[in-house]
Design a protein around this motif. Structure first.
Motif, PDB file in Angstrom:
ATOM      1  N   GLY A 376       0.787  -1.223   0.000  1.00  0.00           N
ATOM      2  CA  GLY A 376       0.000   0.000   0.000  1.00  0.00           C
ATOM      3  C   GLY A 376       0.817   1.269   0.000  1.00  0.00           C
ATOM      4  O   GLY A 376       0.333   2.317   0.450  1.00  0.00           O
ATOM      5  N   VAL A 377       2.056   1.198  -0.507  1.00  0.00           N
ATOM      6  CA  VAL A 377       2.915   2.378  -0.573  1.00  0.00           C
ATOM      7  C   VAL A 377       3.034   2.807  -2.032  1.00  0.00           C
ATOM      8  O   VAL A 377       3.563   2.068  -2.868  1.00  0.00           O
ATOM      9  CB  VAL A 377       4.311   2.098   0.012  1.00  0.00           C
ATOM     10  CG1 VAL A 377       5.179   3.352  -0.071  1.00  0.00           C
ATOM     11  CG2 VAL A 377       4.203   1.621   1.456  1.00  0.00           C
ATOM     12  N   SER A 378       2.531   3.996  -2.323  1.00  0.00           N
ATOM     13  CA  SER A 378       2.512   4.494  -3.693  1.00  0.00           C
ATOM     14  C   SER A 378       3.846   5.145  -4.050  1.00  0.00           C
ATOM     15  O   SER A 378       4.397   5.932  -3.272  1.00  0.00           O
ATOM     16  CB  SER A 378       1.379   5.511  -3.860  1.00  0.00           C
ATOM     17  OG  SER A 378       1.401   6.085  -5.136  1.00  0.00           O
ATOM     18  N   ILE A 379       4.360   4.804  -5.244  1.00  0.00           N
ATOM     19  CA  ILE A 379       5.637   5.339  -5.707  1.00  0.00           C
ATOM     20  C   ILE A 379       5.417   6.653  -6.450  1.00  0.00           C
ATOM     21  O   ILE A 379       4.539   6.763  -7.308  1.00  0.00           O
ATOM     22  CB  ILE A 379       6.347   4.323  -6.624  1.00  0.00           C
ATOM     23  CG1 ILE A 379       6.758   3.089  -5.812  1.00  0.00           C
ATOM     24  CG2 ILE A 379       7.565   4.949  -7.284  1.00  0.00           C
ATOM     25  CD1 ILE A 379       7.369   1.984  -6.659  1.00  0.00           C
ATOM     26  N   ASP A 380       6.241   7.656  -6.115  1.00  0.00           N
ATOM     27  CA  ASP A 380       6.196   8.945  -6.802  1.00  0.00           C
ATOM     28  C   ASP A 380       7.187   8.965  -7.960  1.00  0.00           C
ATOM     29  O   ASP A 380       6.813   9.170  -9.113  1.00  0.00           O
ATOM     30  CB  ASP A 380       6.505  10.060  -5.801  1.00  0.00           C
ATOM     31  CG  ASP A 380       6.433  11.442  -6.431  1.00  0.00           C
ATOM     32  OD1 ASP A 380       5.821  11.564  -7.508  1.00  0.00           O
ATOM     33  OD2 ASP A 380       6.980  12.392  -5.847  1.00  0.00           O
ATOM     34  N   THR A 381       8.473   8.744  -7.672  1.00  0.00           N
ATOM     35  CA  THR A 381       9.500   8.757  -8.714  1.00  0.00           C
ATOM     36  C   THR A 381      10.469   7.598  -8.517  1.00  0.00           C
ATOM     37  O   THR A 381      10.643   7.092  -7.395  1.00  0.00           O
ATOM     38  CB  THR A 381      10.303  10.072  -8.717  1.00  0.00           C
ATOM     39  OG1 THR A 381      10.980  10.196  -7.458  1.00  0.00           O
ATOM     40  CG2 THR A 381       9.395  11.270  -8.927  1.00  0.00           C
ATOM     41  N   VAL A 382      11.117   7.198  -9.609  1.00  0.00           N
ATOM     42  CA  VAL A 382      12.139   6.141  -9.572  1.00  0.00           C
ATOM     43  C   VAL A 382      13.326   6.593 -10.415  1.00  0.00           C
ATOM     44  O   VAL A 382      13.151   7.121 -11.518  1.00  0.00           O
ATOM     45  CB  VAL A 382      11.591   4.804 -10.125  1.00  0.00           C
ATOM     46  CG1 VAL A 382      12.704   3.751 -10.143  1.00  0.00           C
ATOM     47  CG2 VAL A 382      10.421   4.318  -9.311  1.00  0.00           C
ATOM     48  N   ARG A 383      14.532   6.374  -9.908  1.00  0.00           N
ATOM     49  CA  ARG A 383      15.760   6.604 -10.680  1.00  0.00           C
ATOM     50  C   ARG A 383      16.612   5.343 -10.611  1.00  0.00           C
ATOM     51  O   ARG A 383      16.821   4.799  -9.512  1.00  0.00           O
ATOM     52  CB  ARG A 383      16.558   7.783 -10.122  1.00  0.00           C
ATOM     53  CG  ARG A 383      15.847   9.105 -10.137  1.00  0.00           C
ATOM     54  CD  ARG A 383      16.825  10.275  -9.948  1.00  0.00           C
ATOM     55  NE  ARG A 383      17.717  10.087  -8.829  1.00  0.00           N
ATOM     56  CZ  ARG A 383      17.436  10.427  -7.564  1.00  0.00           C
ATOM     57  NH1 ARG A 383      16.249  10.961  -7.276  1.00  0.00           N
ATOM     58  NH2 ARG A 383      18.305  10.242  -6.611  1.00  0.00           N
ATOM     59  N   GLN A 384      17.101   4.886 -11.748  1.00  0.00           N
ATOM     60  CA  GLN A 384      17.950   3.703 -11.778  1.00  0.00           C
ATOM     61  C   GLN A 384      19.233   4.027 -12.522  1.00  0.00           C
ATOM     62  O   GLN A 384      19.204   4.621 -13.602  1.00  0.00           O
ATOM     63  CB  GLN A 384      17.235   2.525 -12.449  1.00  0.00           C
ATOM     64  CG  GLN A 384      18.051   1.228 -12.414  1.00  0.00           C
ATOM     65  CD  GLN A 384      17.255   0.024 -12.870  1.00  0.00           C
ATOM     66  OE1 GLN A 384      16.039   0.104 -13.026  1.00  0.00           O
ATOM     67  NE2 GLN A 384      17.921  -1.097 -13.059  1.00  0.00           N
ATOM     68  N   HIS A 385      20.365   3.646 -11.936  1.00  0.00           N
ATOM     69  CA  HIS A 385      21.671   3.919 -12.534  1.00  0.00           C
ATOM     70  C   HIS A 385      22.494   2.642 -12.498  1.00  0.00           C
ATOM     71  O   HIS A 385      22.662   2.024 -11.440  1.00  0.00           O
ATOM     72  CB  HIS A 385      22.418   5.026 -11.791  1.00  0.00           C
ATOM     73  CG  HIS A 385      21.636   6.302 -11.662  1.00  0.00           C
ATOM     74  ND1 HIS A 385      21.479   7.181 -12.709  1.00  0.00           N
ATOM     75  CD2 HIS A 385      20.958   6.836 -10.620  1.00  0.00           C
ATOM     76  CE1 HIS A 385      20.744   8.209 -12.312  1.00  0.00           C
ATOM     77  NE2 HIS A 385      20.408   8.025 -11.045  1.00  0.00           N
ATOM     78  N   GLY A 386      23.041   2.247 -13.641  1.00  0.00           N
ATOM     79  CA  GLY A 386      23.954   1.113 -13.667  1.00  0.00           C
ATOM     80  C   GLY A 386      25.307   1.499 -13.108  1.00  0.00           C
ATOM     81  O   GLY A 386      25.731   2.663 -13.205  1.00  0.00           O
ATOM     82  N   ARG A 387      25.983   0.544 -12.497  1.00  0.00           N
ATOM     83  CA  ARG A 387      27.307   0.800 -11.934  1.00  0.00           C
ATOM     84  C   ARG A 387      28.365   0.802 -13.040  1.00  0.00           C
ATOM     85  O   ARG A 387      28.360  -0.048 -13.924  1.00  0.00           O
ATOM     86  CB  ARG A 387      27.658  -0.290 -10.916  1.00  0.00           C
ATOM     87  CG  ARG A 387      26.739  -0.328  -9.704  1.00  0.00           C
ATOM     88  CD  ARG A 387      27.174   0.703  -8.671  1.00  0.00           C
ATOM     89  NE  ARG A 387      26.289   0.663  -7.528  1.00  0.00           N
ATOM     90  CZ  ARG A 387      26.382  -0.224  -6.519  1.00  0.00           C
ATOM     91  NH1 ARG A 387      27.300  -1.155  -6.551  1.00  0.00           N
ATOM     92  NH2 ARG A 387      25.538  -0.172  -5.505  1.00  0.00           N
TER      93      ARG A 387
END
Length: 433
Positions: A376-387
């Motif tokens: 029940g936790v809504s996501i606002d933004t996501v950022r993904q970065h490869g190493r």
């Protein structure tokens, strides 16, 4: 008309704060007398080490028998700046029983057992003032107890520990790591040799308990305050905060529930937008942001520690107590009529910034998003970065909408069980929006 018989003051403790109180009482005696309406005389100073040189304090006033000093029938006001629980608590209650009012800077005692002290003061018809217990020289306790007494306060949020603010400010502005910033704070005298009380949030938690009790007219003890220290805050956290237009502060937050039926009190690091007034509080300064129903948003800012600032707050209380004494009256006592329960941290609703180390392969984001949805936790933004090191891992940063703390805790626990999640690097609350 000025009364000729002086009001007599006993001072318990003559360290950094106590010695400054004694100095100001001596050098500004005429001004204090004019403001009060009677002379004020330092009648005795209780210390543990009588052989220590204390400039400006006459040797004949020094005593190691603090109990005998507060039992003297001619003492009008006792100033307690020794700190700790005992013997401070016994000395304060003894002072009340023998006809003296008390001015204290003892945040730990007030947070742990303020109800006992207030009851003893009322029972004996004496004053208990403690402006210096929270935020040093900043006028805060009296505005909450008196100036805003006709208003309804919904939230108090602030930076109430100068040491931690100095450390976090240095990490933010110079890119220093936690240990490096702590070393600088220690070298400059902002941090104690053992900084645990500051960096683990114990000092701020005691102040939060006092503020919540006054703001919401209910009894809040130190044990009621949720506490997290700031030792795990990293340069990576500040980098993420800057990407969001935020900085990081150790905040004391006291809130009234939306339905008005309970309160919460907590201390923890948090990201706050650079547009918020607290974000610009630098170095070892303190600031407290108050949200009231009628008055709106107010901010109190200034030096939160140190001998002179704290002595200023102590002597402001001494003037008020002495004026009350001349008028044969007492000032405001404890107001705990609401008797509101203190809700657990799990009920707190706010936003979160979660940094995950995950496997760098397709489908990971979908798995993570599913876990958030299931709790029940809504996501606002996501950022993904490869190493860049090519180790097959990536960094995934999730910022949520507002959600209960309990729901977020359940989400994080479930994330740790995913094979694709190598670790939860950081969890930080987002406040002040």
């Amino acid at each position: 008309m000025m009364r000729t018989r002086p009001l007599k003051v006993a001072l318990l403790g003559c360290g950094v704060v106590g010695s400054e109180v004694a100095r100001i009482m001596t050098t500004h005696a005429d001004d204090l007398a004019a403001r009060i309406g009677a002379p004020v005389e330092l009648a005795g100073v209780a210390v543990r080490r009588p052989d220590k040189v204390r400039g400006g304090v006459p040797a004949e006033l020094i005593t190691t028998d603090a109990t005998a000093l507060v039992k003297r029938g001619d003492i009008d006001v006792v100033i307690e700046v020794i700190g700790g629980i005992e013997p401070a608590r016994s000395l304060i209650t003894t002072a009340f029983e023998h006809g003296a009012s008390v001015v204290s800077a003892n945040k730990a005692l007030l947070a742990q057992d303020g109800a006992t002290l207030h009851s003893a003061a009322i029972e004996n018809g004496q004053d208990l003032y403690y402006e210096a217990a929270v935020a040093g020289a900043i006028p805060l306790i009296r505005p909450l107890r008196e100036s805003l007494a006709g208003d309804k306060i919904n939230r108090v949020m602030g930076i109430v520990n100068g040491t931690t603010n100095f450390i976090l400010d240095k990490m933010d502005t110079s890119g220093a790591g936690y240990s490096e910033a702590l070393d600088e704070a220690t070298a400059l005298g902002y941090a104690e040799a053992d900084p645990t009380a500051d960096v683990e949030g114990f000092d701020a938690a005691a102040k939060a308990a006092i503020l919540a009790g006054i703001a919401f007219h209910t009894r809040v003890r130190l044990d009621d305050v949720y506490r997290e220290g700031m030792t795990e805050v990293t340069a990576a956290d500040f980098a993420s905060a800057k990407q969001m237009g935020c900085t990081i502060k150790l905040l004391a937050i006291c809130e009234r529930a939306a339905d008005g039926e309970s309160v919460t009190a907590r201390v923890h690091p948090a990201m706050i937008p650079l547009s918020h007034p607290l974000a610009s509080v630098r170095e070892a300064y303190n600031a407290v942001f108050v949200e009231a129903e009628a008055a709106g948003r107010l901010m109190f800012y200034g030096p939160g520690a140190g001998g002179s600032p704290t002595a200023s707050a102590v002597l402001g209380d001494v003037v008020a107590v002495c004026r009350n004494r001349l008028n044969e009256a007492t000032g405001p006592g404890e107001s705990a009529y609401t008797q509101l329960p203190v809700s657990p941290m799990g009920d707190v609703v706010t936003r979160y910034h979660i940094s995950l180390d995950v496997a760098d392969k397709p489908g990971v984001l979908a798995q993570v998003a599913t876990v958030f949805a299931e709790h029940g936790v809504s996501i606002d933004t996501v950022r993904q970065h490869g190493r860049q090191d090519g180790d097959g891992e990536a960094s995934l940063v999730v910022v949520t909408h507002r959600a209960p703390d309990a729901a977020l805790s359940g989400t994080v626990e479930a994330l740790r069980k995913l094979d694709t999640v190598r670790g939860v690097a950081s969890i930080m609350r987002v406040e002040g929006e």
